[in-house]
Write an enzyme that holds these catalytic residues in place. Structure first.
Site, short mmCIF file in Angstrom:
data_model
loop_
_atom_site.label_atom_id
_atom_site.label_comp_id
_atom_site.label_asym_id
_atom_site.label_seq_id
_atom_site.Cartn_x
_atom_site.Cartn_y
_atom_site.Cartn_z
N TYR A 1 -1.15 0.30 10.88
CA TYR A 1 -1.45 -0.34 9.59
C TYR A 1 -0.26 -0.22 8.64
CZ TYR A 1 -3.44 -0.93 4.91
OH TYR A 1 -3.66 -1.33 3.61
N GLU B 1 0.22 3.60 1.84
CA GLU B 1 0.35 4.01 3.24
C GLU B 1 1.76 3.75 3.75
OE1 GLU B 1 -1.63 5.34 5.98
OE2 GLU B 1 -2.61 6.19 4.24
N LYS C 1 2.21 -3.23 7.20
CA LYS C 1 2.35 -3.50 5.77
C LYS C 1 3.81 -3.39 5.34
CE LYS C 1 -1.87 -4.31 4.11
NZ LYS C 1 -2.25 -5.39 3.19
N THR D 1 0.80 -1.22 0.00
CA THR D 1 0.00 0.00 0.00
C THR D 1 0.83 1.28 0.00
OG1 THR D 1 -1.40 1.35 1.46
CG2 THR D 1 -0.19 -0.42 2.51
P1 NAP Z 1 -11.23 -4.91 2.49
O1 NAP Z 1 -12.42 -4.62 1.63
O2 NAP Z 1 -11.17 -4.38 3.87
O3 NAP Z 1 -11.06 -6.51 2.53
C1 NAP Z 1 -10.17 -7.13 3.43
C2 NAP Z 1 -10.40 -8.63 3.39
O4 NAP Z 1 -9.56 -9.25 4.38
C3 NAP Z 1 -11.84 -9.06 3.74
O5 NAP Z 1 -12.17 -10.17 2.96
C4 NAP Z 1 -11.71 -9.47 5.20
O6 NAP Z 1 -12.70 -10.37 5.62
C5 NAP Z 1 -10.35 -10.15 5.14
N1 NAP Z 1 -9.75 -10.36 6.48
C6 NAP Z 1 -9.63 -9.46 7.48
N2 NAP Z 1 -9.02 -10.04 8.53
C7 NAP Z 1 -8.76 -11.33 8.19
C8 NAP Z 1 -8.18 -12.43 8.85
N3 NAP Z 1 -7.73 -12.34 10.11
N4 NAP Z 1 -8.06 -13.62 8.18
C9 NAP Z 1 -8.54 -13.72 6.91
N5 NAP Z 1 -9.12 -12.72 6.24
C10 NAP Z 1 -9.23 -11.53 6.87
O7 NAP Z 1 -9.90 -4.42 1.74
P2 NAP Z 1 -9.67 -4.11 0.17
O8 NAP Z 1 -9.94 -2.67 -0.05
O9 NAP Z 1 -10.32 -5.15 -0.64
O10 NAP Z 1 -8.08 -4.26 0.09
C11 NAP Z 1 -7.48 -5.53 -0.20
C12 NAP Z 1 -6.05 -5.52 0.31
O11 NAP Z 1 -5.33 -4.49 -0.34
C13 NAP Z 1 -5.89 -5.28 1.79
O12 NAP Z 1 -4.79 -6.02 2.23
C14 NAP Z 1 -5.57 -3.79 1.90
O13 NAP Z 1 -4.83 -3.52 3.05
C15 NAP Z 1 -4.77 -3.60 0.63
N6 NAP Z 1 -4.85 -2.28 0.01
C16 NAP Z 1 -6.04 -1.70 -0.27
C17 NAP Z 1 -6.09 -0.48 -0.90
C18 NAP Z 1 -7.40 0.20 -1.22
O14 NAP Z 1 -7.38 1.42 -1.46
N7 NAP Z 1 -8.51 -0.53 -1.29
C19 NAP Z 1 -4.89 0.16 -1.29
C20 NAP Z 1 -3.68 -0.48 -1.02
C21 NAP Z 1 -3.66 -1.70 -0.38
P3 NAP Z 1 -14.16 -9.84 6.13
O15 NAP Z 1 -14.95 -9.58 4.88
O16 NAP Z 1 -14.65 -10.98 6.93
O17 NAP Z 1 -13.92 -8.59 6.91
N1 GDD Z 2 -12.29 6.90 6.73
C1 GDD Z 2 -12.45 8.23 6.85
N2 GDD Z 2 -13.59 8.72 7.42
N3 GDD Z 2 -11.49 9.05 6.40
C2 GDD Z 2 -11.67 10.38 6.51
C3 GDD Z 2 -12.82 10.93 7.08
C4 GDD Z 2 -13.82 10.06 7.58
O1 GDD Z 2 -14.85 10.46 8.11
N4 GDD Z 2 -12.72 12.29 7.02
C5 GDD Z 2 -11.56 12.56 6.44
N5 GDD Z 2 -10.91 11.41 6.13
C6 GDD Z 2 -9.57 11.33 5.51
C7 GDD Z 2 -8.58 10.45 6.26
O2 GDD Z 2 -8.03 11.15 7.37
C8 GDD Z 2 -7.58 10.14 5.16
O3 GDD Z 2 -6.65 11.19 5.06
C9 GDD Z 2 -8.45 10.12 3.88
O4 GDD Z 2 -9.71 10.70 4.24
C10 GDD Z 2 -8.69 8.74 3.29
O5 GDD Z 2 -9.18 7.90 4.32
P1 GDD Z 2 -9.71 6.42 3.99
O6 GDD Z 2 -10.75 6.47 2.95
O7 GDD Z 2 -10.05 5.79 5.32
O8 GDD Z 2 -8.46 5.72 3.31
P2 GDD Z 2 -6.91 5.67 3.72
O9 GDD Z 2 -6.18 6.50 2.72
O10 GDD Z 2 -6.70 5.96 5.14
O11 GDD Z 2 -6.58 4.13 3.52
C11 GDD Z 2 -7.05 3.43 2.37
O12 GDD Z 2 -6.09 3.50 1.33
C12 GDD Z 2 -4.84 2.88 1.63
C13 GDD Z 2 -3.91 3.12 0.40
O13 GDD Z 2 -3.32 4.36 0.50
C14 GDD Z 2 -7.32 1.98 2.78
O14 GDD Z 2 -7.96 1.30 1.73
C15 GDD Z 2 -6.02 1.25 3.09
O15 GDD Z 2 -6.31 -0.15 3.29
C16 GDD Z 2 -5.08 1.41 1.89
O16 GDD Z 2 -3.86 0.75 2.14
#
Ligand code: NAP
Ligand code: GDD
Length: 345
Positions: A157, A135, A161, A133
């Site tokens: 987090y 992050e 990672k 990520t």
């Molecule tokens: P998500 O919607 O939160 O999905 C996370 C998945 O992990 C869900 O299926 C969850 O199961 C499962 N999980 C959580 N804890 C677990 C455990 N202890 N054992 C087995 N499974 C578990 O996340 P996503 O947005 O699809 O992201 C997929 C991956 O990419 C994550 O690793 C995230 O950190 C990474 N990532 C995401 C983003 C983004 O912007 N979306 C960006 C960079 C990296 P449940 O459904 O039961 O909760």
């Molecule tokens: N969630 C959330 N809720 N975020 C907020 C809010 C709120 O009410 N208000 C402002 N924010 C700001 C957060 O402080 C952050 O700067 C930004 O919105 C994005 O927050 P999220 O959507 O929670 O995403 P993230 O950037 O912290 O993390 C996501 O992206 C990562 C990749 O850069 C997640 O998907 C991570 O799993 C992923 O790795």
């Protein structure tokens, strides 16, 4: 020809659902790992799931990244060509509340899969994808972040990672495992979790427009994110595992904007006219038509440390994987709004 087999950890999540559908289209047999939950958590994959007893290319199995025995059994039983580790406690703010659990699942969970691959020593050379990520760049000062940018994670987090990233590199170098780190910037979709900011904003503003919610409470409006579409990003994961050699890649759009700019875009598309007043925690949005305050900032949504600025440079992925982001932010927001309108009745 024999079907390729993929094993996906985190299949019930946003990316797990998109990746499963992508791989099924490519004629894979897909085993998805779900964890036990008190209510059914397979909504995102229900449309492709058939009963385990019927012959299907999509099979769900129980497992948990905190349980090495389940991981070992799953890898042994499914004998996969490719393993995608998408499972994580993926919420940055929540990781401050449950730091040890986040480190266990995200950091040690990755190590547990790599150990299974190493120790089982199956005839097949399994390819491994780790969901890294942006992050990990955290409090970076670089204007664009690429594979060479130093990591400076700013949450449990992000730190967890980082461990997962380096243990993946380490097992690649030490044991010659085909293992790749995708360093993905934020990616969203209609099936994004409700507590991430894009989905929260779109759901909240639609409810306000429909009269079923009064206010939307947000945190920091000034952090910048580089947002792409999950559908495009899962294709990059697969492409990483189709190369001759394993490597690490940044996946991003190269464009970013603040949360406030994102809110303004959604407001415009919903035809809601507002005026911003105040500063910092007192900043608010007032509906011009009825003078109601519809957006307010709340301290509880601010993080102990913020990642202020993320903007990726995906040139390496473009050059080597021939991967390009296809969906513009406007198109993605429209897709998310349409989905919400269809499902909000
Ligand atoms: P998500 O919607 O939160 O999905 C996370 C998945 O992990 C869900 O299926 C969850 O199961 C499962 N999980 C959580 N804890 C677990 C455990 N202890 N054992 C087995 N499974 C578990 O996340 P996503 O947005 O699809 O992201 C997929 C991956 O990419 C994550 O690793 C995230 O950190 C990474 N990532 C995401 C983003 C983004 O912007 N979306 C960006 C960079 C990296 P449940 O459904 O039961 O909760
Ligand atoms: N969630 C959330 N809720 N975020 C907020 C809010 C709120 O009410 N208000 C402002 N924010 C700001 C957060 O402080 C952050 O700067 C930004 O919105 C994005 O927050 P999220 O959507 O929670 O995403 P993230 O950037 O912290 O993390 C996501 O992206 C990562 C990749 O850069 C997640 O998907 C991570 O799993 C992923 O790795």
């Amino acid at each position: 020809m024999k079907k390729k087999i993929a094993l996906i950890f985190g299949v019930t999540g946003q990316d797990g659902a998109y990746l499963s559908k992508f791989l099924l289209k490519k004629k894979y047999k897909v085993y998805g790992v779900k964890r036990r939950s008190s209510i059914i958590n397979t909504q995102r994959v229900d449309d492709i799931y058939k009963d385990i007893n019927t012959k299907s290319d999509f099979v769900l199995c129980y497992g948990d990244l905190t349980d090495s025995s389940s991981i070992l059994q799953l890898v042994k039983k499914t004998n996969p060509d490719e393993i995608y580790n998408l499972a994580a406690q993926s919420h940055v703010q929540v990781s401050f509340e449950v730091p040890e659990y986040s480190a266990d699942v995200n950091g040690l969970g990755t190590l547990r899969i790599l150990e299974a691959i190493k120790n089982l020593n199956l005839k097949k050379k399994i390819k491994f994808y780790q969901a890294g990520t942006s992050e990990m760049f955290g409090r970076t000062k670089e204007k664009f972040q690429n594979e060479k940018t130093s990591f400076y994670p700013a949450s449990p987090y992000g730190v967890s990672k980082n461990f997962a990233h380096w243990i993946t590199v380490n097992y690649r170098e030490a044991y010659n495992i085909y293992a790749c780190n995708g360093i993905l910037f934020n990616h969203e979709s209609p099936i994004r979790g409700e507590t991430f900011v894009t989905k929260k904003i779109i759901q909240g503003l639609i409810k306000i427009k429909n009269g079923t919610q009064k206010k939307l409470f947000l945190g920091n409006l000034y952090s910048k994110r580089d947002w792409g579409h999950a559908r495009d990003y899962v294709e990059a994961m697969w492409k990483m595992l189709q190369q001759k050699k394993p490597d690490d890649y940044v996946i991003a759009t190269g464009k970013n904007m603040t949360i406030k700019e994102f809110v303004n875009k959604v407001l415009k598309k919903l035809n809601l006219k507002i005026r911003w007043i105040g500063r910092g925690i007192n900043e608010k949005a007032i509906n011009i038509e009825n003078k109601n305050v519809i957006i307010e900032c709340k301290k509880r949504y601010f993080r102990p440390v913020e990642v202020d600025y993320l903007r990726g440079n995906a040139n390496k992925a473009k050059r080597k994987l021939k991967w390009f982001p296809k969906t513009s932010i406007d198109k993605m927001i429209e897709e998310m709004i349409d989905y919400e309108l269809d499902n909000s009745l």
